[in-house]
Design a protein around this motif. Structure first.
Motif, short mmCIF file in Angstrom:
data_model
loop_
_atom_site.label_atom_id
_atom_site.label_comp_id
_atom_site.label_asym_id
_atom_site.label_seq_id
_atom_site.Cartn_x
_atom_site.Cartn_y
_atom_site.Cartn_z
N LEU A 179 -2.40 -19.29 -30.75
CA LEU A 179 -3.78 -19.43 -30.27
C LEU A 179 -4.78 -19.32 -31.40
N GLU A 180 -4.58 -18.36 -32.30
CA GLU A 180 -5.50 -18.20 -33.42
C GLU A 180 -5.53 -19.45 -34.30
N THR A 181 -4.37 -20.00 -34.55
CA THR A 181 -4.29 -21.21 -35.37
C THR A 181 -5.01 -22.36 -34.71
N MET A 182 -4.83 -22.51 -33.42
CA MET A 182 -5.50 -23.59 -32.70
C MET A 182 -7.01 -23.42 -32.70
N VAL A 183 -7.48 -22.21 -32.44
CA VAL A 183 -8.93 -21.98 -32.41
C VAL A 183 -9.55 -22.21 -33.79
N MET A 184 -8.91 -21.71 -34.82
CA MET A 184 -9.44 -21.91 -36.17
C MET A 184 -9.48 -23.40 -36.53
N ALA A 185 -8.46 -24.12 -36.17
CA ALA A 185 -8.43 -25.55 -36.46
C ALA A 185 -9.48 -26.30 -35.65
N MET A 186 -9.67 -25.92 -34.41
CA MET A 186 -10.67 -26.58 -33.58
C MET A 186 -12.06 -26.36 -34.13
N HIS A 187 -12.35 -25.15 -34.60
CA HIS A 187 -13.66 -24.87 -35.20
C HIS A 187 -13.83 -25.63 -36.50
N MET A 193 -14.25 -9.26 -19.51
CA MET A 193 -15.23 -10.32 -19.69
C MET A 193 -14.85 -11.15 -20.91
N LEU A 194 -14.79 -12.45 -20.72
CA LEU A 194 -14.42 -13.35 -21.80
C LEU A 194 -15.65 -13.74 -22.60
N SER A 195 -15.48 -13.87 -23.92
CA SER A 195 -16.60 -14.29 -24.76
C SER A 195 -16.56 -15.80 -24.95
N ALA A 196 -17.46 -16.30 -25.77
CA ALA A 196 -17.69 -17.74 -25.91
C ALA A 196 -16.45 -18.53 -26.34
N ASP A 197 -15.63 -17.99 -27.18
CA ASP A 197 -14.47 -18.73 -27.68
C ASP A 197 -13.17 -18.35 -26.97
N SER A 198 -13.24 -18.15 -25.68
CA SER A 198 -12.08 -17.69 -24.93
C SER A 198 -11.16 -18.86 -24.53
N ILE A 199 -9.92 -18.52 -24.30
CA ILE A 199 -8.92 -19.49 -23.89
C ILE A 199 -8.33 -19.04 -22.56
N SER A 200 -8.30 -19.94 -21.59
CA SER A 200 -7.60 -19.69 -20.33
C SER A 200 -6.23 -20.33 -20.45
N ILE A 201 -5.19 -19.52 -20.29
CA ILE A 201 -3.82 -20.00 -20.41
C ILE A 201 -3.25 -20.13 -19.00
N TRP A 234 -11.73 -23.04 -23.53
CA TRP A 234 -10.60 -23.95 -23.69
C TRP A 234 -9.51 -23.57 -22.71
N VAL A 235 -8.60 -24.52 -22.46
CA VAL A 235 -7.46 -24.30 -21.59
C VAL A 235 -6.19 -24.61 -22.37
N ALA A 236 -5.20 -23.76 -22.22
CA ALA A 236 -3.88 -23.99 -22.80
C ALA A 236 -2.85 -23.85 -21.68
N ASN A 282 -8.76 -13.07 -27.40
CA ASN A 282 -9.77 -13.47 -26.43
C ASN A 282 -9.21 -14.53 -25.48
N TRP A 283 -8.37 -14.10 -24.55
CA TRP A 283 -7.72 -15.02 -23.63
C TRP A 283 -7.65 -14.43 -22.23
N GLN A 284 -7.41 -15.33 -21.31
CA GLN A 284 -7.18 -15.02 -19.90
C GLN A 284 -5.88 -15.74 -19.54
#
Length: 146
Positions: free
Chosen positions: A102-110, A1-9, A87-89, A34-36
């Motif tokens: 992915l961590e860098t992108m999520v932190m920057a987006m937040h 189960m993916l949580s709120a800040d998940s990324i679909s790659i 998000w989608v990558a 936290n990715w799929q």
């Protein structure tokens, strides 16, 4: 189960038996967990499907689909239909992410309240390596800004 800040790659693949393992493992090695990963085999004639099936058995975050050969755009669109992340990558089967991408992108987006994160790739000409790395955010506009 993916949580709120998940990324679909999204990973389209065609005859990628020589490169796809490295691409998948670069996702599995991410510091952000936290990715799929959605891999769409676009009708490969080599061992790509067997590799995808093995990786799906090993890691529940990986989903594999097989479609008739229709090109990478169709494979990406098919994968988007199965994306569950916030998000989608995109990562092609012959590319890979650096471990903290992915961590860098999520932190920057937040931190910047962005809706888009752009990446670039680096190349090692000595052995034809290509790696995808985070570079910069550019979409700060929201509907209220327009």
């Amino acid at each position: 189960m993916l949580s709120a800040d998940s990324i679909s790659i999204i990973m389209p693949a065609f005859n990628a038996e020589k490169t796809i393992t490295r691409a998948i493992e670069s996702i599995q090695k991410q510091t952000y967990k936290n990715w799929q990963l959605i891999i769409v085999n676009d009708g490969s004639k080599d061992a790509t499907q067997e590799i995808i099936q093995q990786k799906c058995r090993e890691d529940g975050r990986i989903e594999g689909y097989l479609i008739e050969n229709s090109g990478p755009s169709c494979a990406r669109n098919y994968a988007l239909e199965h994306a569950k992340g916030k998000w989608v990558a995109f990562c092609d089967a012959d590319d890979w992410f650096t471990e903290e991408a992915l961590e860098t992108m999520v932190m920057a987006m937040h931190g910047d309240s962005c809706q888009l994160c752009a990446c670039y790739y680096t190349s090692n000409c000595d052995n034809n390596d290509i790696a995808v790395s985070y570079t910069h955010l550019r979409a700060h506009e929201t509907e209220a800004d327009l």
